[in-house]
Design an enzyme around this catalytic site. Structure first.
Site, PDB file in Angstrom:
ATOM      1  N   GLN A  89      96.894 -28.685  -7.244  1.00  0.00           N
ATOM      2  CA  GLN A  89      98.167 -28.540  -6.599  1.00  0.00           C
ATOM      3  C   GLN A  89      98.078 -27.426  -5.463  1.00  0.00           C
ATOM      4  O   GLN A  89      99.378 -27.171  -4.925  1.00  0.00           O
ATOM      5  CB  GLN A  89      99.361 -28.405  -7.489  1.00  0.00           C
ATOM      6  CG  GLN A  89      99.379 -29.550  -8.750  1.00  0.00           C
ATOM      7  CD  GLN A  89     100.591 -28.951  -9.601  1.00  0.00           C
ATOM      8  OE1 GLN A  89     101.193 -28.025  -9.537  1.00  0.00           O
ATOM      9  NE2 GLN A  89     100.441 -29.947 -10.760  1.00  0.00           N
ATOM     10  N   HIS A 156     101.032 -25.132 -10.161  1.00  0.00           N
ATOM     11  CA  HIS A 156     102.355 -24.600 -10.108  1.00  0.00           C
ATOM     12  C   HIS A 156     102.555 -23.272  -9.170  1.00  0.00           C
ATOM     13  O   HIS A 156     102.914 -22.130  -9.719  1.00  0.00           O
ATOM     14  CB  HIS A 156     102.804 -24.426 -11.527  1.00  0.00           C
ATOM     15  CG  HIS A 156     103.155 -25.498 -12.588  1.00  0.00           C
ATOM     16  ND1 HIS A 156     103.438 -25.330 -13.703  1.00  0.00           N
ATOM     17  CD2 HIS A 156     102.810 -26.795 -12.251  1.00  0.00           C
ATOM     18  CE1 HIS A 156     103.777 -26.588 -14.256  1.00  0.00           C
ATOM     19  NE2 HIS A 156     103.203 -27.326 -13.429  1.00  0.00           N
ATOM     20  N   GLU A 248     115.030 -30.178 -13.164  1.00  0.00           N
ATOM     21  CA  GLU A 248     116.177 -29.701 -13.179  1.00  0.00           C
ATOM     22  C   GLU A 248     116.763 -29.284 -11.617  1.00  0.00           C
ATOM     23  O   GLU A 248     115.947 -29.122 -10.716  1.00  0.00           O
ATOM     24  CB  GLU A 248     116.302 -27.989 -13.655  1.00  0.00           C
ATOM     25  CG  GLU A 248     115.772 -28.196 -15.195  1.00  0.00           C
ATOM     26  CD  GLU A 248     115.628 -26.936 -15.753  1.00  0.00           C
ATOM     27  OE1 GLU A 248     115.494 -26.560 -17.053  1.00  0.00           O
ATOM     28  OE2 GLU A 248     115.700 -25.809 -14.903  1.00  0.00           O
ATOM     29  N   TYR A 258     116.694 -18.463 -16.262  1.00  0.00           N
ATOM     30  CA  TYR A 258     117.034 -19.699 -16.547  1.00  0.00           C
ATOM     31  C   TYR A 258     116.103 -20.360 -17.530  1.00  0.00           C
ATOM     32  O   TYR A 258     116.041 -21.685 -17.872  1.00  0.00           O
ATOM     33  CB  TYR A 258     116.666 -20.350 -15.104  1.00  0.00           C
ATOM     34  CG  TYR A 258     117.823 -20.047 -14.062  1.00  0.00           C
ATOM     35  CD1 TYR A 258     118.675 -21.097 -13.712  1.00  0.00           C
ATOM     36  CD2 TYR A 258     117.721 -18.838 -13.522  1.00  0.00           C
ATOM     37  CE1 TYR A 258     119.636 -20.626 -13.018  1.00  0.00           C
ATOM     38  CE2 TYR A 258     118.704 -18.595 -12.665  1.00  0.00           C
ATOM     39  CZ  TYR A 258     119.737 -19.537 -12.244  1.00  0.00           C
ATOM     40  OH  TYR A 258     120.861 -19.127 -11.457  1.00  0.00           O
ATOM     41  N   TYR A 269     103.722 -30.739 -22.722  1.00  0.00           N
ATOM     42  CA  TYR A 269     103.078 -32.092 -22.459  1.00  0.00           C
ATOM     43  C   TYR A 269     102.214 -32.462 -23.854  1.00  0.00           C
ATOM     44  O   TYR A 269     101.694 -33.533 -23.964  1.00  0.00           O
ATOM     45  CB  TYR A 269     102.008 -31.970 -21.252  1.00  0.00           C
ATOM     46  CG  TYR A 269     103.131 -32.344 -19.898  1.00  0.00           C
ATOM     47  CD1 TYR A 269     103.298 -33.434 -19.827  1.00  0.00           C
ATOM     48  CD2 TYR A 269     103.455 -31.298 -19.036  1.00  0.00           C
ATOM     49  CE1 TYR A 269     103.851 -33.762 -18.448  1.00  0.00           C
ATOM     50  CE2 TYR A 269     103.894 -31.424 -17.993  1.00  0.00           C
ATOM     51  CZ  TYR A 269     104.225 -32.789 -17.653  1.00  0.00           C
ATOM     52  OH  TYR A 269     104.953 -32.946 -16.475  1.00  0.00           O
TER      53      TYR A 269
END
Length: 378
Positions: A89, A156, A248, A258, A269
């Site tokens: 990513q 991430h 979200e 949060y 997962y």
């Protein structure tokens, strides 16, 4: 998708097709209130931002930044970008202009990098410089902030950037790098929204510094934060990719937790459950969540007049959902409004100078990596 290394290209204009440059490749759909024009094609683009003259800077995952002119389709490579680790990513990520770009020509951007066997997301800035022969560079590029700590893995990173409406502060997102617990670690910037000065130093008065948190932290308990945007009243909205279920949209307020990974409206997962958000649990719940997921990417607060019915809305690109998603805002409330099938993974949503909506396809898993322009059908 075919790829030519930018280093091998001469410092001249790289032309798109005439059709794409003028937006003549367009489609209409009876179930969409907009016309979609194909403007250009890129190699796994990640983000874009418009310059005052209507041209755009576009980042590509592998590490290239392109100066693109929508009027004639020309592309110019922008030199000066540091080495990017684009595995997984990772990539060259967000790009935004300094609030004082007209005076300082400063461009801010984020990217993933490898250092000493570990990886992380970095925030850098440089001065936009275009020579008379068209050669374009970011000069004096400096990394002004690095996530902490750098860790193993390729996921991430987050890396989204937004300036406060007054231009005084820079907000920067750091994902939890698929490590879960750092999102709750007060000493790590991972899994956090950060508030920095424009030079990358922690802003004075951040809400958790006195409690022993890293002084840059503004909010915490986040997963993979892939969009932040301010609304017309100065509220900061954020979207993040949840685990299995539980994407979200959050209203970011200073000092709040949060919840991730202690609570989430999704599960791990591997099937392990995560407690749902519940009243009184001490965590800030999302304003909107999705299950099934949309895999959100990019976040735009729409403020223009071209689509007056959508003023005061958030727009989100959908990756796995291959969609454009609209969320309606009402003060501190948010609600799902529209979701249009775009037939491709949408990585970025941007508002153009004329108020049109501009999208970037992701360029992966069947998407072409095109730049799209949405205008009213009427």
């Amino acid at each position: 998708m075919r790829r030519l290394p930018l280093a091998a290209l001469p410092f001249v204009l790289i032309a798109c097709s005439a059709d794409n440059a003028t937006g003549q490749n367009s489609t209409n759909s009876a179930d969409k209130p907009f016309k979609t024009s194909i403007i250009a094609d890129f190699d796994s683009p990640w983000a874009m931002t418009f310059l005052p003259d209507g041209r755009a800077l576009v980042t590509e995952k592998a590490g290239d930044m392109i100066l693109f002119d929508p009027k004639n389709g020309t592309k110019i490579p922008v030199s000066g970008i540091p080495a990017v680790d684009s595995a997984g990513q990772g990539g060259l990520m967000d790009v935004v202009l300094s609030p004082k770009f007209g005076q300082d020509k400063t461009v801010y951007f984020s990217f993933s990098e490898a250092r000493n066997g570990v990886k992380g997301v970095a925030l850098a800035r440089g001065q936009f410089n275009q020579a008379s022969d068209g050669t374009t560079a970011l000069d004096d590029v400096t990394v002004i902030f690095r996530a902490s700590p750098y860790v193993e893995g390729n996921g991430h990173y987050s890396g989204r950037i937004a300036f406060s409406p007054d231009g005084q502060y820079l907000f920067f997102t750091n994902g939890e790098r698929q490590k879960f617990d750092p999102a709750q670690d007060p000493k790590a910037t991972l899994g956090k929204v950060l508030r920095l000065n424009p030079d990358g130093t922690p802003a004075a008065g951040n809400p958790l510094a006195a409690q022993g948190f890293d002084p840059a932290i503004w909010s915490y308990g986040h997963r993979n934060l892939l969009g932040i945007a301010f609304d017309k009243d100065g509220r900061l909205w954020e979207q993040e990719m949840g685990p299995k279920g539980g994407d979200e949209v959050n209203l970011i307020k200073p000092g709040l937790n949060y919840g991730y990974p202690k609570v989430s409206n999704g599960d791990h997962y591997d099937g392990r459950p995560i407690p749902d958000h519940a009243p009184g649990d001490g965590f800030e719940a999302p304003k909107v969540s999705w299950n099934p997921v949309i895999s959100p990417a990019g976040l735009l607060y729409y403020s223009a007049d071209m689509f007056p019915q959508w003023k005061n809305s958030l727009f989100i690109g959908g990756l796995s959902s291959q969609s454009l998603v609209r969320v309606k805002l009402d003060g501190e409330k948010a609600s799902k409004a529209d979701q249009w099938d775009m037939g491709a993974r949408i990585r970025e949503v941007e508002q153009g100078p004329d108020g049109a909506l501009w999208l970037l396809e992701d360029g992966g898993q069947g998407s072409q990596g095109r730049m799209l322009k949405l205008t009213p059908t009427g």
